[in-house]
Design a protein around this motif. Sequence first.
Motif, mmCIF file in Angstrom:
data_model
loop_
_atom_site.group_PDB
_atom_site.id
_atom_site.type_symbol
_atom_site.label_atom_id
_atom_site.label_comp_id
_atom_site.label_asym_id
_atom_site.label_seq_id
_atom_site.Cartn_x
_atom_site.Cartn_y
_atom_site.Cartn_z
ATOM 1 N N ASP A 207 58.794 69.022 -18.250
ATOM 2 C CA ASP A 207 59.757 68.072 -17.667
ATOM 3 C C ASP A 207 59.375 66.632 -17.998
ATOM 4 N N VAL A 208 58.071 66.343 -17.942
ATOM 5 C CA VAL A 208 57.597 64.968 -18.163
ATOM 6 C C VAL A 208 56.275 65.011 -18.923
ATOM 7 N N ILE A 209 56.118 64.080 -19.870
ATOM 8 C CA ILE A 209 54.801 63.916 -20.500
ATOM 9 C C ILE A 209 54.325 62.478 -20.288
ATOM 10 N N LEU A 210 53.072 62.360 -19.862
ATOM 11 C CA LEU A 210 52.411 61.055 -19.755
ATOM 12 C C LEU A 210 51.538 60.930 -20.995
ATOM 13 N N TYR A 211 51.766 59.871 -21.790
ATOM 14 C CA TYR A 211 51.130 59.795 -23.106
ATOM 15 C C TYR A 211 50.449 58.435 -23.306
ATOM 16 N N ASP A 212 49.325 58.481 -23.998
ATOM 17 C CA ASP A 212 48.537 57.284 -24.318
ATOM 18 C C ASP A 212 49.306 56.399 -25.297
ATOM 19 N N ALA A 213 49.742 55.238 -24.797
ATOM 20 C CA ALA A 213 50.471 54.297 -25.665
ATOM 21 C C ALA A 213 49.791 52.942 -25.572
ATOM 22 N N GLN A 214 48.475 52.945 -25.815
ATOM 23 C CA GLN A 214 47.693 51.723 -25.620
ATOM 24 C C GLN A 214 48.137 50.597 -26.560
ATOM 25 N N TYR A 215 48.475 50.955 -27.795
ATOM 26 C CA TYR A 215 48.747 49.916 -28.792
ATOM 27 C C TYR A 215 50.201 49.904 -29.234
ATOM 28 N N ILE A 265 53.612 44.619 -21.823
ATOM 29 C CA ILE A 265 53.924 46.035 -21.545
ATOM 30 C C ILE A 265 55.442 46.225 -21.413
ATOM 31 N N ALA A 266 56.099 45.246 -20.791
ATOM 32 C CA ALA A 266 57.563 45.345 -20.657
ATOM 33 C C ALA A 266 58.229 45.342 -22.037
ATOM 34 N N ARG A 267 57.649 44.601 -22.966
ATOM 35 C CA ARG A 267 58.213 44.567 -24.318
ATOM 36 C C ARG A 267 58.023 45.929 -25.012
ATOM 37 N N ILE A 268 56.838 46.514 -24.812
ATOM 38 C CA ILE A 268 56.571 47.852 -25.365
ATOM 39 C C ILE A 268 57.570 48.851 -24.764
ATOM 40 N N GLU A 269 57.757 48.744 -23.449
ATOM 41 C CA GLU A 269 58.674 49.663 -22.751
ATOM 42 C C GLU A 269 60.093 49.517 -23.311
ATOM 43 N N ASN A 270 60.476 48.275 -23.540
ATOM 44 C CA ASN A 270 61.815 48.009 -24.056
ATOM 45 C C ASN A 270 62.014 48.591 -25.458
#
Length: 294
Positions: A207-215, A265-270
């Motif tokens: 249903d959901v994956i939490l993934y490493d998006a450090q960069y 982080i908001a820019r990455i999210e966008n």
Amino acid sequence: MKIRFWGTRGSIPTPSTADFVTSRFGGNTTCVSIQAGERLIILDGGSGLRNLGLELMRGGPVSATFFFSHVHWDHIQGFPFFPPCFDPRSNLVLYGASHERETGVVGSVLENALRGQQRSLNFPIQVADMGAKMNFRELSPNAQVKLPLEGGTLLVKSGVLNHPGGCFGYRIEEQRDGRTCSFVFATDTEHYEQNNPALQTLAKDADVILYDAQYTVDEYEGRAGMPRTGWGHSTWFHGLREATAAGVKRLLLTHHDPMHDDWAIARIENDARKEGAKLNIEVDAAYEGLALEL
Ligand SMILES: [Zn+2]
Ligand SMILES: [Zn+2]
């Protein structure tokens, strides 16, 4: 299951300051709790574990099962400050990876790391003096732990991620009253040319994956500062690639870089949301305080 995020920062706690604001996504390092029926699962013990412990102490005696991805400092540093550890009524089962035996450690790597972190040179109170009942257990790759629930089962499966020194991802699956839901915890992982087959197995139709998006992709590839290849972390772009291949429709980004403030982080999210929309995948940057119910 009810999932709550207590720490989503990577590498080092990053408190908000006047010039570097992190209060929206949070500054504490990795910790996620999952309540499924009467069971409490805790994924990693970064500095976010302290706030979880404070909340748990408002209830009765604490029984919890921990699954640690690995023992890098940002995933264990909250343990000495987890108040239930100091309550003799607490009952803690602590799972860690056995494959780190390659490091030459005798016995449970997790137990060694947690006890070592609190040796007298480092901390005034040793693990042996904390009071809670602790039961350390080792997990091999591709293992499956079955925890009975009233009306069902909670399954926790392990898989190896790409990270220096080794790291486990987990799939937590609740099967109860004829319903199944699943959450995949995949932090501290680097992408390679191909998707990680172990992660694909864990994540299949979750249903959901939490993934490493450090960069960001630019940071990873060296177009913004030095290349981060081989550092053991990934990007939102590769999170979408893994999610697409595994048929997962919701991606949460985590292990936010300590050099990224809320704005970054908001820019990455966008950026990730725009690409995700094309693939019909909902994307959010995980933040401290986020609660999900599956
Ligand atoms: Zn980490
Ligand atoms: Zn790590």
